[in-house]
Write a protein that holds these residues in place. Structure first.
Motif, PDB file in Angstrom:
ATOM      1  N   SER A  46      53.085 155.727  -7.551  1.00  0.00           N
ATOM      2  CA  SER A  46      53.096 154.270  -7.465  1.00  0.00           C
ATOM      3  C   SER A  46      53.317 153.613  -8.827  1.00  0.00           C
ATOM      4  CB  SER A  46      51.789 153.758  -6.863  1.00  0.00           C
ATOM      5  OG  SER A  46      51.818 152.348  -6.783  1.00  0.00           O
ATOM      6  N   GLN A  47      54.088 152.561  -8.820  1.00  0.00           N
ATOM      7  CA  GLN A  47      54.311 151.765 -10.030  1.00  0.00           C
ATOM      8  C   GLN A  47      53.400 150.537 -10.050  1.00  0.00           C
ATOM      9  OE1 GLN A  47      56.545 152.806 -12.471  1.00  0.00           O
ATOM     10  NE2 GLN A  47      56.492 154.598 -11.148  1.00  0.00           N
ATOM     11  N   ASN A  48      52.636 150.333  -8.980  1.00  0.00           N
ATOM     12  CA  ASN A  48      51.789 149.157  -8.831  1.00  0.00           C
ATOM     13  C   ASN A  48      50.385 149.458  -9.348  1.00  0.00           C
ATOM     14  OD1 ASN A  48      49.830 147.363  -7.412  1.00  0.00           O
ATOM     15  ND2 ASN A  48      51.708 146.469  -6.573  1.00  0.00           N
ATOM     16  N   THR A  49      49.976 148.741 -10.366  1.00  0.00           N
ATOM     17  CA  THR A  49      48.668 148.955 -10.986  1.00  0.00           C
ATOM     18  C   THR A  49      47.530 148.760  -9.995  1.00  0.00           C
ATOM     19  OG1 THR A  49      49.524 148.256 -13.124  1.00  0.00           O
ATOM     20  CG2 THR A  49      47.143 148.229 -12.872  1.00  0.00           C
ATOM     21  N   LEU A  50      47.611 147.731  -9.176  1.00  0.00           N
ATOM     22  CA  LEU A  50      46.534 147.465  -8.217  1.00  0.00           C
ATOM     23  C   LEU A  50      46.428 148.581  -7.178  1.00  0.00           C
ATOM     24  CD1 LEU A  50      47.041 143.630  -7.700  1.00  0.00           C
ATOM     25  CD2 LEU A  50      45.304 144.778  -9.100  1.00  0.00           C
ATOM     26  N   VAL A  51      47.557 149.090  -6.735  1.00  0.00           N
ATOM     27  CA  VAL A  51      47.558 150.208  -5.780  1.00  0.00           C
ATOM     28  C   VAL A  51      46.943 151.441  -6.438  1.00  0.00           C
ATOM     29  CG1 VAL A  51      49.034 151.812  -4.480  1.00  0.00           C
ATOM     30  CG2 VAL A  51      49.482 149.342  -4.401  1.00  0.00           C
ATOM     31  N   ARG A  52      47.354 151.734  -7.657  1.00  0.00           N
ATOM     32  CA  ARG A  52      46.793 152.910  -8.357  1.00  0.00           C
ATOM     33  C   ARG A  52      45.282 152.779  -8.517  1.00  0.00           C
ATOM     34  NH1 ARG A  52      51.587 152.714 -12.133  1.00  0.00           N
ATOM     35  NH2 ARG A  52      50.214 151.471 -13.430  1.00  0.00           N
ATOM     36  N   ASN A  53      44.825 151.576  -8.856  1.00  0.00           N
ATOM     37  CA  ASN A  53      43.384 151.373  -9.005  1.00  0.00           C
ATOM     38  C   ASN A  53      42.660 151.584  -7.677  1.00  0.00           C
ATOM     39  OD1 ASN A  53      43.649 150.849 -11.718  1.00  0.00           O
ATOM     40  ND2 ASN A  53      43.478 148.643 -11.513  1.00  0.00           N
ATOM     41  N   GLU A  54      43.242 151.093  -6.584  1.00  0.00           N
ATOM     42  CA  GLU A  54      42.625 151.272  -5.266  1.00  0.00           C
ATOM     43  C   GLU A  54      42.579 152.750  -4.895  1.00  0.00           C
ATOM     44  OE1 GLU A  54      40.315 150.154  -2.565  1.00  0.00           O
ATOM     45  OE2 GLU A  54      41.348 148.482  -3.552  1.00  0.00           O
ATOM     46  N   VAL A  55      43.635 153.480  -5.218  1.00  0.00           N
ATOM     47  CA  VAL A  55      43.668 154.921  -4.957  1.00  0.00           C
ATOM     48  C   VAL A  55      42.571 155.624  -5.766  1.00  0.00           C
ATOM     49  CG1 VAL A  55      45.007 157.042  -5.318  1.00  0.00           C
ATOM     50  CG2 VAL A  55      46.084 155.043  -4.257  1.00  0.00           C
ATOM     51  N   ALA A  56      42.440 155.263  -7.039  1.00  0.00           N
ATOM     52  CA  ALA A  56      41.406 155.881  -7.882  1.00  0.00           C
ATOM     53  C   ALA A  56      40.019 155.636  -7.304  1.00  0.00           C
ATOM     54  CB  ALA A  56      41.504 155.361  -9.311  1.00  0.00           C
ATOM     55  N   ILE A  57      39.767 154.434  -6.823  1.00  0.00           N
ATOM     56  CA  ILE A  57      38.465 154.113  -6.237  1.00  0.00           C
ATOM     57  C   ILE A  57      38.259 154.897  -4.937  1.00  0.00           C
ATOM     58  CG2 ILE A  57      37.102 152.265  -5.173  1.00  0.00           C
ATOM     59  CD1 ILE A  57      38.367 150.419  -7.388  1.00  0.00           C
ATOM     60  N   ALA A  58      39.306 155.024  -4.129  1.00  0.00           N
ATOM     61  CA  ALA A  58      39.200 155.819  -2.898  1.00  0.00           C
ATOM     62  C   ALA A  58      38.897 157.278  -3.236  1.00  0.00           C
ATOM     63  CB  ALA A  58      40.488 155.701  -2.084  1.00  0.00           C
TER      64      ALA A  58
END
Length: 164
Positions: A46-58
């Motif tokens: 993903s190039q989307n910072t918010l998506v990457r952050n959500e993935v990290a939290i998951a």
């Protein structure tokens, strides 16, 4: 591929990021171990910072140690610079000790959240480190202090933890 994975992939491909992040969060809330590899792929691609952050939290919510190495690799990726605090946070309950030298180096980061998260991770395992790991960490901290304008009190506290 699981139906939820296909749905998330489609949402990401169509740039429906908010809905994708909602579904990603659901995987984390369900602690779905079968989704770890899928989430790691999104983290990397993903190039989307918010998506990457959500993935990290998951990944943090799932708590599977398979995520540690990809999270560590992501810390070194310049494109993920804005996600470093979240990437560190994600490892909180995982077994990251093998990568402690990388984490310790971030105690000197310019970003306060990154400094705090890396210090908290280090503090949590400092007394469990081998003598070799302690020596490496000490050298990393001392080298950083010698060459950086970002030296801070957390670096001194980290050195104190190594002395005990």
């Amino acid at each position: 591929m699981y139906p939820i994975h296909a749905t998330i992939k489609k949402l990401l491909d169509e740039e429906w990021f908010e809905e994708a992040m909602t579904r990603i969060a659901e995987l984390g809330e369900k602690r779905d171990q079968s989704s770890v590899e899928f989430l790691i792929d999104i983290l990397v691609e993903s190039q989307n910072t918010l998506v990457r952050n959500e993935v990290a939290i998951a990944l943090k919510d799932i708590g599977d140690n398979r995520a540690v190495c990809p999270l560590i690799e992501a810390l070194s990726n310049a494109e993920m610079r804005k996600s470093r605090g979240t990437l560190l946070y994600a490892m909180e309950d995982m077994q990251y000790e093998a990568y402690i030298e990388i984490i310790v180096a971030l105690i000197g980061d310019a970003n306060l959240e990154v400094r705090l998260q890396s210090f908290l991770l280090f503090e949590k395992v400092a007394d469990k480190l081998s003598e070799q790991q302690k020596m490496i960490c000490k050298n990393v901290i001392l080298q950083f202090k010698a060459v950086s304008a970002n030296a801070n009190e957390m670096l001194d506290e980290a050195l104190d933890l190594l002395r005990n």
